[in-house]
Design an enzyme around this catalytic site. Structure first.
Site, PDB file in Angstrom:
ATOM      1  N   ARG A  16       0.890  -1.178   0.000  1.00 17.37           N
ATOM      2  CA  ARG A  16       0.000   0.000   0.000  1.00 17.37           C
ATOM      3  C   ARG A  16       0.915   1.212   0.000  1.00 17.37           C
ATOM      4  O   ARG A  16       1.682   1.421   0.953  1.00 17.37           O
ATOM      5  CB  ARG A  16      -0.918  -0.007   1.216  1.00 17.37           C
ATOM      6  CG  ARG A  16      -1.662   1.303   1.376  1.00 17.37           C
ATOM      7  CD  ARG A  16      -2.822   1.234   2.338  1.00 17.37           C
ATOM      8  NE  ARG A  16      -3.946   0.536   1.753  1.00 17.37           N
ATOM      9  CZ  ARG A  16      -5.210   0.680   2.144  1.00 17.37           C
ATOM     10  NH1 ARG A  16      -5.523   1.481   3.134  1.00 17.37           N
ATOM     11  NH2 ARG A  16      -6.186   0.017   1.557  1.00 17.37           N
TER      12      ARG A  16
ATOM     13  N   HIS B 218      -6.984   0.501  -6.924  1.00 18.12           N
ATOM     14  CA  HIS B 218      -7.250  -0.334  -5.743  1.00 18.12           C
ATOM     15  C   HIS B 218      -7.899  -1.637  -6.240  1.00 18.12           C
ATOM     16  O   HIS B 218      -9.092  -1.882  -6.040  1.00 18.12           O
ATOM     17  CB  HIS B 218      -8.186   0.428  -4.800  1.00 18.12           C
ATOM     18  CG  HIS B 218      -8.222  -0.105  -3.401  1.00 18.12           C
ATOM     19  ND1 HIS B 218      -7.470  -1.181  -2.970  1.00 18.12           N
ATOM     20  CD2 HIS B 218      -8.951   0.285  -2.312  1.00 18.12           C
ATOM     21  CE1 HIS B 218      -7.723  -1.414  -1.692  1.00 18.12           C
ATOM     22  NE2 HIS B 218      -8.616  -0.543  -1.275  1.00 18.12           N
TER      23      HIS B 218
ATOM     24  N   GLN C 189     -10.023  -3.998  -3.921  1.00 22.18           N
ATOM     25  CA  GLN C 189     -11.348  -3.482  -3.614  1.00 22.18           C
ATOM     26  C   GLN C 189     -12.320  -3.818  -4.752  1.00 22.18           C
ATOM     27  O   GLN C 189     -13.452  -4.260  -4.512  1.00 22.18           O
ATOM     28  CB  GLN C 189     -11.285  -1.958  -3.412  1.00 22.18           C
ATOM     29  CG  GLN C 189     -12.603  -1.353  -3.019  1.00 22.18           C
ATOM     30  CD  GLN C 189     -13.075  -1.810  -1.641  1.00 22.18           C
ATOM     31  OE1 GLN C 189     -12.324  -1.769  -0.692  1.00 22.18           O
ATOM     32  NE2 GLN C 189     -14.309  -2.271  -1.536  1.00 22.18           N
TER      33      GLN C 189
ATOM     34  N   ASP D 118     -17.287   7.013  -2.629  1.00 17.71           N
ATOM     35  CA  ASP D 118     -16.077   6.900  -1.814  1.00 17.71           C
ATOM     36  C   ASP D 118     -15.834   8.293  -1.235  1.00 17.71           C
ATOM     37  O   ASP D 118     -16.445   9.282  -1.689  1.00 17.71           O
ATOM     38  CB  ASP D 118     -14.893   6.447  -2.706  1.00 17.71           C
ATOM     39  CG  ASP D 118     -13.598   6.233  -1.920  1.00 17.71           C
ATOM     40  OD1 ASP D 118     -13.643   6.144  -0.666  1.00 17.71           O
ATOM     41  OD2 ASP D 118     -12.516   6.172  -2.558  1.00 17.71           O
TER      42      ASP D 118
ATOM     43  N   CYS E 187     -16.458   1.491  -0.390  1.00 15.05           N
ATOM     44  CA  CYS E 187     -15.273   0.715   0.007  1.00 15.05           C
ATOM     45  C   CYS E 187     -14.967   0.867   1.494  1.00 15.05           C
ATOM     46  O   CYS E 187     -14.355  -0.002   2.093  1.00 15.05           O
ATOM     47  CB  CYS E 187     -14.075   1.139  -0.829  1.00 15.05           C
ATOM     48  SG  CYS E 187     -13.622   2.875  -0.606  1.00 15.05           S
TER      49      CYS E 187
ATOM     50  N   ARG F 250     -13.766  -8.589   1.026  1.00 14.30           N
ATOM     51  CA  ARG F 250     -12.326  -8.353   0.807  1.00 14.30           C
ATOM     52  C   ARG F 250     -11.537  -9.623   1.149  1.00 14.30           C
ATOM     53  O   ARG F 250     -10.600  -9.999   0.444  1.00 14.30           O
ATOM     54  CB  ARG F 250     -11.830  -7.186   1.680  1.00 14.30           C
ATOM     55  CG  ARG F 250     -12.434  -5.823   1.349  1.00 14.30           C
ATOM     56  CD  ARG F 250     -11.970  -5.316  -0.002  1.00 14.30           C
ATOM     57  NE  ARG F 250     -10.518  -5.272  -0.089  1.00 14.30           N
ATOM     58  CZ  ARG F 250      -9.748  -4.255   0.357  1.00 14.30           C
ATOM     59  NH1 ARG F 250     -10.308  -3.189   0.880  1.00 14.30           N
ATOM     60  NH2 ARG F 250      -8.426  -4.296   0.222  1.00 14.30           N
TER      61      ARG F 250
HETATM   62  N1   CP Z   1     -11.403  -0.162   1.676  1.00 16.90           N
HETATM   63  C1   CP Z   1     -10.159  -0.219   2.179  1.00 16.90           C
HETATM   64  O1   CP Z   1      -9.182  -0.461   1.463  1.00 16.90           O
HETATM   65  O2   CP Z   1     -10.080  -0.041   3.535  1.00 16.90           O
HETATM   66  P1   CP Z   1      -8.759   0.163   4.364  1.00 16.90           P
HETATM   67  O3   CP Z   1      -8.175   1.489   3.965  1.00 16.90           O
HETATM   68  O4   CP Z   1      -9.210   0.159   5.798  1.00 16.90           O
HETATM   69  O5   CP Z   1      -7.796  -0.948   4.075  1.00 16.90           O
HETATM   70  N1  NVA Z   2      -9.968   6.671  -2.046  1.00 19.35           N
HETATM   71  C1  NVA Z   2      -9.640   6.293  -0.683  1.00 19.35           C
HETATM   72  C2  NVA Z   2      -9.868   4.829  -0.501  1.00 19.35           C
HETATM   73  C3  NVA Z   2      -9.566   4.300   0.874  1.00 19.35           C
HETATM   74  C4  NVA Z   2      -9.797   2.832   0.992  1.00 19.35           C
HETATM   75  C5  NVA Z   2      -8.196   6.675  -0.389  1.00 19.35           C
HETATM   76  O1  NVA Z   2      -7.335   6.461  -1.246  1.00 19.35           O
HETATM   77  O2  NVA Z   2      -7.938   7.205   0.694  1.00 19.35           O
END
Ligand code: CP
Ligand code: NVA
Length: 306
Positions: free
Chosen positions: A101, A128, A131, A221, A261, A289
């Protein structure tokens, strides 16, 4: 070596296979079966941003499949303590699989160049994919005919909406992004996706009501993603007409269901009554997930890189 940075890296058949494995592992788990397909494997989680769902679902699925996971935060020094040419081959020579990440998508692409094990994108500024796989598993479970369903995403043309558009394109599902012009996808990206699909499946509109017309699944989102905090005020102002509320849900298909998400900011991109309503799938979506990533991990380690 195969990695998963984007769902564009997988063919339609491969995505279908991952989803079939995901559904199978979900059924197995519900029936009490936890096959040890990752026995003696170590999965690394290299995270530059916070996470609940991604971190815990990957750690849990690894345990359930008989392997071991290692959470690697700031202290390992990625991009800080030593050159990536040393860091990545060393880290990945210990591991069987690495989930990253990252703040920068380019940094994950660079990591793949030096990696000795498969890498999965656990969220970047661009995409992502994990997701989107969980979202599609959830859609499959809640629609009568996947080929006839319609998906709408209200809000920012961000990492989450992009990956959802990609998986819809790959599986032949109509997708509309409802967003102000400055928050829409690049026109070239839409053109590429539609060329890939061979028809106009992916659309975008400035009109929130037109965007949700006939949609069975209405997504949103956060308006301010991780790393964009300095733009919060502007984004709140720019996106306020794209909130998913009861009135907007009433303009979608009569059986429309809400998806997100998470984490969500109630009162901003979605109202509490929508997120708490009987048509909200958010908890199942988050649970998926775990199952979707099981399918992805097993496919990547046991099939794509066998
Ligand atoms: N939706 C998602 O990726 O959640 P987190 O940021 O908690 O991993
Ligand atoms: N778009 C959001 C998704 C988090 C799961 C971000 O990148 O913060």
């Amino acid at each position: 070596m195969r990695h998963v940075l984007s769902l564009l890296d997988l063919s339609t058949e491969e995505i279908t296979r991952v989803l079939a494995l995901s559904a199978q592992y979900k059924r197995d788990l519900k029936a009490g079966s936890r096959p040890s397909v990752l026995a003696n494997n170590t999965l690394g989680l290299l995270f530059e941003k916070p996470s609940l769902r991604t971190r815990v679902s990957f750690e849990t699925l690894t345990t359930q499949l008989g392997g071991n996971s290692l959470f690697l935060g700031d202290d390992v020094g990625w991009g800080k303590r030593e050159p990536v040419q040393d860091f990545m081959p060393i880290l990945t020579s210990y591991l069987d699989l690495l989930v990253i990440r990252a703040k920068s998508h380019a940094a994950v692409a660079e990591a793949c160049e030096y990696s000795r094990c498969p890498i999965i994108n656990g969220l970047t500024d661009v995409s992502h994919p994990c997701q989107a796989l969980a979202d599609m598993l959830t859609i499959q479970e809640h629609t009568a005919d996947i080929n006839k369903t319609k998906v709408a995403f209200l809000g920012d043309g961000n990492n989450v909406s992009y990956s959802l558009a990609v998986i819809c394109c790959k599986l032949g599902i109509e997708f509309t992004l409802g967003a102000p012009v400055n928050y829409q996808f690049d026109a070239a990206l839409i053109e590429d996706l539609n060329n890939h699909a061979g028809k106009e499946l992916i659309r975008q509109s400035e009109d929130p009501v037109a965007s949700v017309k006939d949609a069975e699944f209405v997504f949103t989102d956060v308006w301010t993603s991780m790393g964009q905090e300095a733009e919060t005020k502007q984004r709140l102002a720019d996106l306020k007409d794209y909130q998913v509320n009861t009135e907007l849900m009433s303009k979608a298909a009569s059986n429309a269901q809400f998806m997100h998400c998470l984490p969500a900011r109630r009162g901003e991109e979605v109202t509490s009554d929508v997120i708490e309503s009987g048509s909200s799938l958010i908890i199942e979506e988050a649970e998926n997930r775990l199952h979707a990533q099981k399918g992805l991990v097993v496919w990547l380690t046991q099939e794509a890189n066998a």
